[in-house]
Write a protein that holds these residues in place. Structure first.
Motif, PDB file in Angstrom:
ATOM      1  N   TRP A 136      -8.764  -2.808  -0.876  1.00 31.01           N
ATOM      2  CA  TRP A 136      -7.937  -1.764  -1.484  1.00 31.01           C
ATOM      3  C   TRP A 136      -8.756  -0.991  -2.511  1.00 31.01           C
ATOM      4  CZ3 TRP A 136      -6.113   0.169  -6.032  1.00 31.01           C
ATOM      5  CH2 TRP A 136      -5.033   1.061  -5.945  1.00 31.01           C
ATOM      6  N   MET A 152      -0.739  -0.473  -5.855  1.00 27.30           N
ATOM      7  CA  MET A 152      -0.845  -1.663  -5.006  1.00 27.30           C
ATOM      8  C   MET A 152       0.182  -2.653  -5.514  1.00 27.30           C
ATOM      9  SD  MET A 152      -2.357  -3.357  -2.628  1.00 27.30           S
ATOM     10  CE  MET A 152      -2.388  -5.050  -2.098  1.00 27.30           C
ATOM     11  N   ASP A 184      -1.860   6.398  -6.927  1.00 28.65           N
ATOM     12  CA  ASP A 184      -1.696   5.336  -5.930  1.00 28.65           C
ATOM     13  C   ASP A 184      -1.256   4.061  -6.627  1.00 28.65           C
ATOM     14  OD1 ASP A 184      -1.686   4.175  -3.400  1.00 28.65           O
ATOM     15  OD2 ASP A 184      -3.622   5.046  -2.887  1.00 28.65           O
ATOM     16  N   LEU A 192      -4.360  -7.498  -5.894  1.00 24.40           N
ATOM     17  CA  LEU A 192      -5.412  -6.587  -5.440  1.00 24.40           C
ATOM     18  C   LEU A 192      -6.313  -7.268  -4.422  1.00 24.40           C
ATOM     19  CD1 LEU A 192      -6.890  -4.792  -8.570  1.00 24.40           C
ATOM     20  CD2 LEU A 192      -5.752  -3.755  -6.625  1.00 24.40           C
ATOM     21  N   HIS A 228      -9.724   3.067  -2.268  1.00 19.00           N
ATOM     22  CA  HIS A 228      -9.031   3.997  -3.151  1.00 19.00           C
ATOM     23  C   HIS A 228      -9.818   4.475  -4.368  1.00 19.00           C
ATOM     24  CE1 HIS A 228      -5.802   2.119  -0.814  1.00 19.00           C
ATOM     25  NE2 HIS A 228      -5.215   3.294  -0.939  1.00 19.00           N
ATOM     26  N   THR A 265       0.803  -1.216   0.000  1.00 18.49           N
ATOM     27  CA  THR A 265       0.000   0.000   0.000  1.00 18.49           C
ATOM     28  C   THR A 265       0.834   1.264   0.000  1.00 18.49           C
ATOM     29  OG1 THR A 265      -0.152  -0.088   2.403  1.00 18.49           O
ATOM     30  CG2 THR A 265      -1.933  -1.134   1.148  1.00 18.49           C
TER      31      THR A 265
END
Length: 168
Positions: free
Chosen positions: A157, A149, A147, A153, A161, A28
């Motif tokens: 998340w 990851m 952003d 996934l 987001h 993250t």
């Protein structure tokens, strides 16, 4: 005395190493800088693709490969996101794969409803700043990375987001 001195020196070093190794969740970490990657290329079926095709909406960009087991596990979530998240585009970047293996993977996972770029030499992955597969980048409406990851996934998340970027 020497033993006490060795323990006094060794223990803090071990604690520092563990804190550093376990301190941040690498999955993250935010993108290190706000930048707009050039995602021009060709889709797996050979059609030209330009990032302008995605402007005006947030984009989930998944860097994946057919030989990646965690990619296979996360693809149902990407397919659901492409289907269910109105106002969000999903784009795949197939890293260092053969076209036939990639197409078979997409057919098997049902991920044929969104475009996938071929990245046989890793140029697109480097442009994004990817460190491996799977890795997902979230781009804002203007195409800037906001952003990322690292790793597969998760629904949590996406929920944390993506919705803040959508119109109410």
């Amino acid at each position: 005395m020497r033993r006490l001195l060795a323990v006094t020196i060794t223990v803090p070093i071990l604690v520092a190493v563990l804190v550093h190794a376990l301190g941040d969740d690498p999955g993250t970490r935010p993108a290190p800088e706000r930048r707009k990657p050039d995602l021009s290329g060709h889709t797996l079926d050979g059609r030209p693709f330009t990032p302008s095709d995605l402007r005006g909406a947030p984009v989930l960009v998944s860097v994946w490969a057919s030989w990646c087991d965690p990619c296979r596990q996360e693809f149902p979530l990407l397919v659901a996101a492409a289907r269910d998240l109105r106002g969000v585009h999903v784009l795949g970047v197939d890293l260092r794969d053969t076209a036939s293996a990639a197409r078979a993977f997409l057919k098997e996972t049902g991920a044929t409803s969104f475009p996938h770029l071929s990245d046989p030499d890793g140029r697109l992955a480097l442009e994004l700043g990817a460190r491996g597969v799977p890795e997902t980048f979230l781009l804002d409406r203007d195409g800037f990375i906001i952003d990322r990851m690292i790793g597969a996934l998760t629904p949590g998340w996406i929920e944390a987001h993506v919705p803040p970027l959508l119109d109410p």
